[in-house]
Design an enzyme around this catalytic site. Structure first.
Site, PDB file in Angstrom:
ATOM      1  N   GLU A 127      -1.171  -8.937   3.616  1.00  0.00           N
ATOM      2  CA  GLU A 127      -1.231  -9.508   4.881  1.00  0.00           C
ATOM      3  C   GLU A 127      -2.331  -9.632   5.637  1.00  0.00           C
ATOM      4  O   GLU A 127      -2.621 -10.474   6.774  1.00  0.00           O
ATOM      5  CB  GLU A 127      -0.040  -8.492   5.747  1.00  0.00           C
ATOM      6  CG  GLU A 127      -0.665  -7.422   6.372  1.00  0.00           C
ATOM      7  CD  GLU A 127      -1.019  -6.467   5.517  1.00  0.00           C
ATOM      8  OE1 GLU A 127      -1.456  -5.081   5.835  1.00  0.00           O
ATOM      9  OE2 GLU A 127      -0.601  -6.483   4.328  1.00  0.00           O
ATOM     10  N   CYS A 174       0.921  -1.232  -0.019  1.00  0.00           N
ATOM     11  CA  CYS A 174      -0.081  -0.073  -0.208  1.00  0.00           C
ATOM     12  C   CYS A 174       0.992   1.460  -0.006  1.00  0.00           C
ATOM     13  O   CYS A 174       1.540   1.466  -1.212  1.00  0.00           O
ATOM     14  CB  CYS A 174      -1.042   0.142   1.217  1.00  0.00           C
ATOM     15  SG  CYS A 174      -2.350   0.895   0.918  1.00  0.00           S
ATOM     16  N   HIS A 218      -3.589  -5.063   0.540  1.00  0.00           N
ATOM     17  CA  HIS A 218      -2.930  -5.574   1.701  1.00  0.00           C
ATOM     18  C   HIS A 218      -2.901  -6.863   1.775  1.00  0.00           C
ATOM     19  O   HIS A 218      -4.067  -7.576   2.703  1.00  0.00           O
ATOM     20  CB  HIS A 218      -3.650  -4.771   3.077  1.00  0.00           C
ATOM     21  CG  HIS A 218      -3.238  -3.458   3.382  1.00  0.00           C
ATOM     22  ND1 HIS A 218      -2.237  -3.103   4.378  1.00  0.00           N
ATOM     23  CD2 HIS A 218      -3.721  -2.075   2.902  1.00  0.00           C
ATOM     24  CE1 HIS A 218      -1.933  -1.622   4.346  1.00  0.00           C
ATOM     25  NE2 HIS A 218      -2.907  -1.201   3.747  1.00  0.00           N
TER      26      HIS A 218
END
Length: 250
Positions: free
Chosen positions: A228, A120, A226
């Site tokens: 993760e 990001c 994102h």
């Protein structure tokens, strides 16, 4: 066997103290969402949070002692770094973080062959550090709203298309994947040493960047979403983290 050490950049901000007796109502805080740490551990790496410091020589020493670096998400980058004046929609600027993150991105790409993953804001940092520019507010630039905060972080909120001759395609093994979306800025002019390897299906906005003409073994990747946050439910998103950590072992 020595485990792989992964540096993860932190955010830096002031916040009110929760301890009224401390005598210091404002605390300087280094912070990082737990999902980064958890995803790196699942991939077999040892996460080390890199604090925001005034001394870049110390940061250089940290970069020398990690096997790879993740530039995490967060606040907007000061537009002065890509020769623009901030528009009203630009969020809180963190000068210390901008200076350090831009230094780290440039140092990792130009002075080492260590893997770098930008997430990001981290992808935007990579582009600016290497000479690119950003759209400061996507709706004002004619794009769809990409800050889709009404979706849970682990859920797909839109889709991206991936170039087949790319590192990202080799990882995901797919032309189209679903991603989350929590940004109002994005790559505008791509840096000379980078190339766009994924775009949004809806409006063709840049969603991922990689190094041009790099060797197949070089891992330098910036993604606008994102992974993760999706990794606990979406295998393909954890595979991005896995591929990064595995490249750090080589």
């Amino acid at each position: 066997m020595k485990k792989t050490v992964i540096g993860i950049s932190s955010s830096y901000k002031y916040q009110k103290s929760t301890n009224e007796q401390s005598g210091n109502p404002l605390q300087e805080v280094h912070s990082l969402a737990d999902e980064y740490v958890t995803a790196v551990i699942r991939a077999g790496g040892i996460p080390v949070i890199v604090p925001i410091l005034d001394d870049l020589d110390i940061i250089r020493g940290i970069l020398e002692n990690v096997d790879g670096l993740i530039l995490s998400g967060g606040e907007d980058i000061d537009p002065k770094y890509y020769k623009k004046r901030a528009v009203s929609e630009v969020s809180l600027i963190i000068p210390k973080r901008d200076k350090q993150d831009l230094f780290c991105a440039k140092c990792m790409v130009e002075n080492t062959d260590k893997p770098l993953l930008g997430i990001c804001r981290g992808a935007q940092v990579m582009n600016v550090a290497l000479g690119g520019t950003l759209y400061q507010h996507l709706p004002a630039s004619g794009f769809e709203q990409h800050s889709l905060i009404n979706y849970p972080a682990c859920e797909v909120s839109h889709y991206i298309q991936i170039e087949e001759d790319s590192l990202l395609y080799r990882i995901t093994k797919s032309n189209i994947i679903g991603v989350n979306s929590y940004h109002h800025q994005a790559v505008e002019t791509v840096a000379p040493s980078l190339r766009v390897v994924a775009t949004s299906v809806e409006d063709n906005l840049c969603e991922a960047i990689e190094l041009k003409d790099s060797s197949p073994n070089r891992f330098v990747l910036g993604v606008q979403w994102h992974p993760e946050k999706m990794a606990c439910q979406a295998k393909v998103q954890q595979e991005i983290i896995n591929a990064f950590v595995n490249s750090c072992k080589q």
